[in-house]
Design a protein around this motif. Structure first.
Motif, PDB file in Angstrom:
ATOM      1  N   ARG A 115      -5.586 -12.124   1.777  1.00 49.47           N
ATOM      2  CA  ARG A 115      -5.282 -10.747   2.293  1.00 49.47           C
ATOM      3  C   ARG A 115      -5.720 -10.649   3.640  1.00 49.47           C
ATOM      4  O   ARG A 115      -6.857 -10.416   3.890  1.00 49.47           O
ATOM      5  N   PRO A 116      -4.584 -10.784   4.526  1.00 49.23           N
ATOM      6  CA  PRO A 116      -4.944 -10.691   6.046  1.00 49.23           C
ATOM      7  C   PRO A 116      -5.725  -9.337   6.500  1.00 49.23           C
ATOM      8  O   PRO A 116      -5.037  -8.143   6.068  1.00 49.23           O
ATOM      9  N   VAL A 117      -6.644  -9.303   7.200  1.00 55.05           N
ATOM     10  CA  VAL A 117      -7.099  -8.278   7.627  1.00 55.05           C
ATOM     11  C   VAL A 117      -6.407  -7.436   8.466  1.00 55.05           C
ATOM     12  O   VAL A 117      -5.629  -7.900   9.488  1.00 55.05           O
ATOM     13  N   GLY A 118      -6.367  -6.072   8.412  1.00 57.37           N
ATOM     14  CA  GLY A 118      -5.498  -4.912   9.312  1.00 57.37           C
ATOM     15  C   GLY A 118      -3.985  -5.077   8.888  1.00 57.37           C
ATOM     16  O   GLY A 118      -3.330  -4.707   9.558  1.00 57.37           O
ATOM     17  N   LEU A 119      -3.533  -6.014   7.976  1.00 54.65           N
ATOM     18  CA  LEU A 119      -2.128  -6.069   7.549  1.00 54.65           C
ATOM     19  C   LEU A 119      -2.007  -5.512   6.119  1.00 54.65           C
ATOM     20  O   LEU A 119      -2.999  -5.225   5.241  1.00 54.65           O
ATOM     21  N   PRO A 120      -0.863  -4.927   5.703  1.00 54.20           N
ATOM     22  CA  PRO A 120      -0.629  -4.262   4.575  1.00 54.20           C
ATOM     23  C   PRO A 120      -0.867  -5.584   3.335  1.00 54.20           C
ATOM     24  O   PRO A 120      -0.613  -6.763   3.744  1.00 54.20           O
ATOM     25  N   ARG A 175      -5.288  -9.999  -2.521  1.00 53.88           N
ATOM     26  CA  ARG A 175      -3.975  -9.423  -2.740  1.00 53.88           C
ATOM     27  C   ARG A 175      -4.091  -8.980  -4.298  1.00 53.88           C
ATOM     28  O   ARG A 175      -4.708  -9.609  -5.085  1.00 53.88           O
ATOM     29  N   ALA A 176      -3.513  -7.707  -4.580  1.00 53.42           N
ATOM     30  CA  ALA A 176      -3.394  -7.041  -6.045  1.00 53.42           C
ATOM     31  C   ALA A 176      -2.212  -7.897  -6.726  1.00 53.42           C
ATOM     32  O   ALA A 176      -1.421  -8.276  -6.095  1.00 53.42           O
ATOM     33  N   LEU A 177      -2.290  -7.772  -7.942  1.00 55.32           N
ATOM     34  CA  LEU A 177      -1.208  -8.245  -8.743  1.00 55.32           C
ATOM     35  C   LEU A 177      -0.229  -7.089  -8.840  1.00 55.32           C
ATOM     36  O   LEU A 177      -0.653  -6.023  -9.413  1.00 55.32           O
TER      37      LEU A 177
END
Length: 704
Positions: A542-547, A649-651
């Motif tokens: 999960r990239p920092v600062g991105l959705p 990231r969420a499932l």
């Protein structure tokens, strides 16, 4: 992926505990004898009968506390009194796993109940219990779940005691670590044995005796979960448990002290305490010694300490012995690597290392997975840099290591040739492929060894992967082109480049009835596991600062599912529109497609004189493609963008569909070889319960 679960939801997971409802019922007197063996339990019950205790389900906790206080006063006056509490409104800190389980009855030393007596830690709990109302189902399962968690939290215990109260009876459980059987005795509240049984149970809490591990001593720190460990003449101070699993099977506990515990001129940072099979040809300690026998091998943990404890009667499963090893290096999971560039470097070095181990040490790791590939960020203070230099210089004297070159040197010639952030651990499933005379064995054992999701598809199948293009299944498997080696690689490895020259893609005219060479778990399967490790990191990152961009549920289920489902990932999951990874990493899909083309066909179908049938071929192409990609993109934003190492990231949530049965007209990839045996043709109806929706929509028609 960490998943929060409730105790009542773990029915499907009971088998993983190793017990699977294998409870052996014994009488109350038998359990008293078992618990009293070798103990100074009071023979006279006069001081306890004078308490005139009357046990019922409603009064059990109060009466138990009265009995505990009397035992402490008469037998253990210097100890903290063990107090039982109703767990409904209490909090348990530091759970060994991410769980919402909350025992109904919790026993712990009085001083360890903090914040008004409402909170304690799992590591201080002495006994867990459950209350059962009439009509509740499966009490053994729920209580056994708590035993499972308790044993995970207590590396200093060999066995667990637990209780279950019902309106009519009290059930006492005794579970040994490493044993598939849990003993239980059920007594009526009016049974004359009940009082003596509870006296013996509480006595075990004050004085664990053979149920405790004398090597473990609670450290005198503010933390509740720090231990000192006495191994022979060595006392290792301040070790913190960081991981535990399988208390009824291998009973593994990992304890860490990052600063290290000195042993002579060496330092122990990690302790692994585990039950191993007796009679095993090579234990994990033996593997570390074998690998480093010719000198220090970079990227592999160094063994500093090993010790075997004798197995006491009943305390461990038959056929197992308890081993403790101490390792010098400490690393973080590869999921803690902050950028894609870091991950690609580690995976390149991982393939280089496994290649060296296979060719020069005749060792297969056989469990390349997210828990065994560590990331070691090197400190840059002067003392650490000097220590690192000494270690690298030591590697230069290692036998056969001249063929090894890690990626940092290929990217920057000033970097040391053995400089790497990789640390490979857990050789418990590894295998030495040579016998006592030094000849390589056939390695034909057909045992599936590996971690779900990361295990190679062929190993999962226990045989060579059936390989063909879904639209041209009548032809033989297609093999990808051999790419040109990047310039730094060609300059460093001229012999490899000469052995594997560039070539065009080709296809066998037909699918062979039998592979020209015996199938075996080998180097290419280690490389495929490295690929799945890369896929896992990309899927979770999960990239920092991105959705966040949720993970498609189909992608996750395919990754953790059957081999044919991961065949589908290799074929279709790396198109630009696919959401298997975050959109930031769209450029890396080109690399994944290239690697997939190499991994899909099995080299076993090739004639032995074909260069692609060589044991090192898949590793060679994997390294060339990864290095070429890194050289081209190492300064790009998607390679250097930081990821959130604490939040993945969420499932994605999947809409619930009413359950139904269907007959599907389908030709499944994993059924290709079987279809040849049984004469099935494309379009024949095959039963399939769970079908990947993408595969179904493209290649099948469903009928109600």
């Amino acid at each position: 992926m960490n998943t929060t679960v409730r105790a009542e939801e773990k029915r499907a997971g009971v088998a993983s505990f190793g017990a699977d409802h294998l409870f052996r019922n014994i009488g109350g007197l038998d359990l008293i004898k078992r618990l009293s063996k070798g103990r100074n339990v009071p023979t006279s019950m006069r001081s306890f009968t004078s308490l005139r205790l009357c046990f019922t389900q409603e009064s059990f906790i109060d009466q138990l506390n009265t009995l505990s206080a009397r035992i402490r006063d008469t037998e253990f006056p210097g100890q903290d009194v063990v107090v039982a509490k109703n767990g409904e409104h209490l909090a348990l800190r530091d759970p060994p796993v991410d769980t919402l389980s909350q025992p109904a009855i919790i026993l712990a030393p009085q001083s360890k109940w903090v914040e008004g007596g409402n909170i304690t830690s799992w590591s201080w709990v002495d006994l867990v219990g459950e209350e059962l109302s009439r009509g509740d189902g499966d009490p053994d399962l729920k209580t056994h779940t708590y035993i499972h968690y308790w044993l995970l939290a207590r590396p200093d215990r060999n066995a667990a005691l637990a209780s279950l109260t019902t309106p009519d009876t009290l059930v006492v459980y005794l579970a040994f670590q490493g044993s598939p059987t849990t003993l239980k005795a059920e007594l009526d509240w009016t049974d004359t044995c009940l009082l003596k049984l509870l006296v013996v149970v509480l006595h075990c809490l004050y004085e664990p005796g053979p149920f405790g591990m004398s090597a473990y001593v609670r450290a005198n720190t503010e933390s509740s979960n720090v231990f000192d460990l006495q191994i022979r003449k060595h006392r290792l101070l301040g070790l913190t448990p960081t991981y535990s699993c399988c208390p009824f099977q291998t009973r593994t506990h990992i304890l860490v002290r990052v600063e290290g515990c000195p042993i002579g001129k060496q330092t122990v940072r990690v302790i692994k305490d585990q039950l191993n099979r007796t009679g095993k040809r090579c234990k994990e300690a033996d593997l570390y010694e074998w690998i480093h026998s010719g000198g220090r091998v970079p990227g592999v943990a160094q063994l500093v300490l090993k010790h075997a404890f004798p197995s006491g009667p009943d305390l461990e499963a038959p056929g197992r012995c308890r081993d403790i090893i101490g390792l010098q290096e400490y690393g973080q999971s590869i999921t803690q690597a902050g950028t894609l560039l870091d991950v690609l470097k580690i995976l390149y070095d991982l393939v280089e290392l496994t290649r060296f181990l296979r060719v020069h040490r005749h060792v297969l790791h056989r469990d390349i997975s997210v828990g065994n590939v560590m990331f070691v960020p090197h400190a840059m203070d002067p003392k650490s840099v000097q220590c690192r230099k000494r270690e690298l210089d030591e590697c230069e004297r290692t036998k056969d290591l001249e063929s090894v070159c890690f990626i940092n040197h290929l990217l920057d010639s000033k970097a040391h040739v053995y400089d790497t952030s990789l640390l490979l651990i857990d050789f418990n499933n590894a295998k030495i492929l040579v016998n006592e005379t030094g000849d390589e064995t056939e390695n034909v054992e057909r045992i599936r060894i590996g971690t779900p999701g990361f295990i190679a598809r062929a190993v999962h199948r226990n045989g060579p992967a059936p390989c063909y293009d879904i639209d041209e299944s009548c032809e033989g498997p297609k093999y990808s082109a051999t790419t040109q080696a990047p310039k730094p690689y060609a300059e460093k490895h001229p012999a490899r480049v000469e052995k594997f020259p560039p070539s065009e893609a080709f296809r066998l005219e037909s699918f062979p009835d039998q592979s020209p060479q015996d199938w075996r778990h080998d180097l290419e399967h280690e490389v495929e596991s490295a690929f799945w490790l890369l896929f896992y990191w990309l899927m979770m990152a999960r990239p920092v600062g991105l959705p966040g961009e949720d993970i498609p549920s189909g992608t996750w289920s395919s990754f953790s599912g059957e081999p044919w489902q991961r065949d589908n990932i290799l074929r279709w999951s790396f198109m630009p529109e696919d959401k298997a990874c975050h959109s930031l990493y769209t450029p890396v899909k080109a690399l994944l497609r290239g690697l997939s083309a190499v991994l899909l066909p099995d080299r076993c179908w090739l004639p032995t004189d074909n260069v692609q049938s060589d044991v090192e071929y898949v590793a060679e192409v994997f390294q060339r493609q990864v290095l070429a990609f890194v050289l081209k993109h190492q300064a790009d934003e998607f390679m250097l963008h930081k990821v959130d190492i604490k939040k993945h990231r969420a499932l994605a949530k999947t809409p619930q569909v009413p359950a139904h049965s269907a007959r599907v007209t389908l030709f499944m990839p994993n059924q290709y070889v079987e279809s040849k045996k049984h004469g099935l043709k494309e379009g024949d109806e095959l039963e399939q319960s769970e079908v990947d929706l993408r595969f179904l929509s493209r290649h099948s028609q469903a009928s109600p």
